[in-house]
Design a protein around this motif. Structure first.
Motif, PDB file in Angstrom:
ATOM      1  N   LYS A  20     -19.901 -56.672  -8.660  1.00 50.78           N
ATOM      2  CA  LYS A  20     -20.695 -55.497  -8.264  1.00 50.78           C
ATOM      3  C   LYS A  20     -20.389 -55.097  -6.821  1.00 50.78           C
ATOM      4  N   ASP A  21     -19.995 -53.843  -6.645  1.00 46.80           N
ATOM      5  CA  ASP A  21     -19.673 -53.256  -5.327  1.00 46.80           C
ATOM      6  C   ASP A  21     -18.473 -53.910  -4.636  1.00 46.80           C
ATOM      7  N   SER A  72     -14.459 -54.393  -3.965  1.00 44.87           N
ATOM      8  CA  SER A  72     -13.275 -53.549  -4.035  1.00 44.87           C
ATOM      9  C   SER A  72     -12.168 -54.226  -4.855  1.00 44.87           C
ATOM     10  N   LEU A 107     -14.902 -51.200 -14.199  1.00 47.57           N
ATOM     11  CA  LEU A 107     -16.001 -50.281 -13.884  1.00 47.57           C
ATOM     12  C   LEU A 107     -17.283 -50.697 -14.605  1.00 47.57           C
ATOM     13  N   VAL A 125     -15.755 -51.517  -7.469  1.00 45.30           N
ATOM     14  CA  VAL A 125     -15.300 -50.281  -6.831  1.00 45.30           C
ATOM     15  C   VAL A 125     -13.780 -50.285  -6.967  1.00 45.30           C
ATOM     16  N   ARG A 157      -9.931 -48.928  -6.909  1.00 44.15           N
ATOM     17  CA  ARG A 157      -8.955 -48.041  -6.264  1.00 44.15           C
ATOM     18  C   ARG A 157      -7.675 -48.097  -7.085  1.00 44.15           C
ATOM     19  N   ARG A 183     -15.764 -39.003  -9.799  1.00 42.05           N
ATOM     20  CA  ARG A 183     -15.995 -39.909  -8.647  1.00 42.05           C
ATOM     21  C   ARG A 183     -16.441 -41.304  -9.088  1.00 42.05           C
ATOM     22  N   THR A 184     -15.974 -41.731 -10.266  1.00 43.63           N
ATOM     23  CA  THR A 184     -16.301 -43.072 -10.760  1.00 43.63           C
ATOM     24  C   THR A 184     -15.332 -44.089 -10.160  1.00 43.63           C
ATOM     25  N   CYS A 185     -14.113 -43.626  -9.843  1.00 47.20           N
ATOM     26  CA  CYS A 185     -13.177 -44.490  -9.120  1.00 47.20           C
ATOM     27  C   CYS A 185     -12.268 -43.641  -8.226  1.00 47.20           C
ATOM     28  N   TYR A 186     -11.509 -44.324  -7.355  1.00 45.61           N
ATOM     29  CA  TYR A 186     -10.663 -43.629  -6.387  1.00 45.61           C
ATOM     30  C   TYR A 186      -9.207 -43.660  -6.837  1.00 45.61           C
TER      31      TYR A 186
END
Ligand SMILES: C[C@@]1(CC(=O)O)C2=NC(=C\c3[nH]c(c(CCC(=O)O)c3CC(=O)O)Cc3[nH]c(c(CC(=O)O)c3CCC(=O)O)/C=C3\N/C(=C\2)[C@@H](CCC(=O)O)[C@]3(C)CC(=O)O)/[C@H]1CCC(=O)O
Ligand SMILES: NC(=O)c1ccc[n+]([C@@H]2O[C@H](COP(=O)([O-])OP(=O)(O)OC[C@H]3O[C@@H](n4cnc5c(N)ncnc54)[C@H](O)[C@@H]3O)[C@@H](O)[C@H]2O)c1
Length: 212
Positions: free
Chosen positions: A12-13, A15, A33, A38, A40, A57-60
């Motif tokens: 959770k949270d 990267s 996800l 998070v 990328r 904006r669910t992922c970068y």
């Protein structure tokens, strides 16, 4: 092939870096996800399904080829490209920075591999064949899915509530009598048949019978 050590990791949270934007990347990104990571993505191209996740904006998405600084803060690294040299480079960079790395297609370059997973609320079963046969891992997962149905979610959340009560109200020797009775199959079966209040009744009656 190493004897892999299985763990359950809280993402959770956290990267996570995924290099590549094809079908395999999509599969890994979806699972990441759904576990709160998070994500990328670094790739010159991504599939439309990944593009949608980026637009929402669910992922970068970094629209470029991989370079070593992309490792950044990632606590896990996935390399999902079809290019062996790129996969090799990602694996080396991640290992240099002591980050666990998964290279699709190539267990030799992995420091961890991904199991086949099934979840029913708090029940989480991960199956691995250590890379011998991902298909067999998937088949075993499917067999387990048939064995442990959606009742497991309700069943475990009910047991979780009672665990606190039982810990504070019953002495250890009575606790084990309680749990043996509650997990003997009847409660789970009642939940399976949507007879939730009867299931709660069985638990309550057993609890009261063990109180001094
Ligand atoms: C469990 C799952 C999780 C996930 O990836 O999400 C997963 N692979 C899945 C499916 C799958 N993968 C492949 C097929 C096509 C059939 C086939 O070739 O067998 C299918 C079947 C399908 O599509 O159903 C191809 C494939 N996979 C690997 C290689 C390379 C090699 O074996 O050397 C090749 C050959 C590539 C090629 O020939 O081009 C390697 C790995 N795949 C792993 C995991 C790791 C070991 C897991 C274990 O056995 O313990 C490991 C080592 C690394 C990793 O990726 O972590 C997911 C099932 C999810 C589910 O449905 O539940
Ligand atoms: N382990 C498995 O479960 C499994 C299953 C099927 C296929 N595979 C293998 O895994 C590989 C990936 O499969 P796929 O279907 O996703 O392939 P794909 O060709 O659809 O995707 C590869 C992705 O890598 C990106 N890429 C290429 N060079 C890059 C670079 N320098 N930096 C960043 N990104 C780059 C591409 O833009 C593309 O998005 C293939 O080699 C395939 O044979 C593995």
């Amino acid at each position: 092939m190493p004897q892999y050590y299985p763990i359950f990791m809280d993402l959770k949270d956290q990267s996570v870096l995924v290099v590549g934007g094809g079908n395999v990347a999509l599969r890994k990104v979806q699972t990441l996800l759904s576990h709160g990571a998070v994500v990328r993505i670094v790739s010159p191209k991504v599939l439309p399904e990944l593009r949608t996740l980026v637009d929402d904006r669910t992922c970068y998405w970094l629209e470029k080829e991989y370079s070593p600084e992309d490792i950044g803060e990632a606590c896990l690294v996935f390399s999902c490209t079809e290019n062996e040299e790129v996969n090799q480079q990602v694996s080396l960079d991640a290992k240099t920075h002591y980050r666990p790395v998964n290279v699709v297609d190539d267990p030799e370059k992995c420091s961890f591999i991904v199991p086949s997973i099934m979840e029913r609320g708090d029940l989480n079963i991960a199956v691995s064949t250590g890379g011998s046969s991902p298909i067999v891992a998937r088949q075993i997962r499917q067999e387990l899915e048939a064995l442990y149905g959606s009742e497991m979610k309700e069943y475990l959340s009910l047991l979780k509530v009672w665990r606190t009560k039982v810990k504070t109200s019953l002495p250890p020797e009575k606790r084990s009598v309680f749990w043996d009775r509650i997990t003997d199959g009847e409660v789970r079966k009642l939940i399976q048949e949507d007879r939730l209040s009867e299931a709660e009744g069985v638990i309550k009656q057993c609890f009261l019978s063990l109180l001094d």
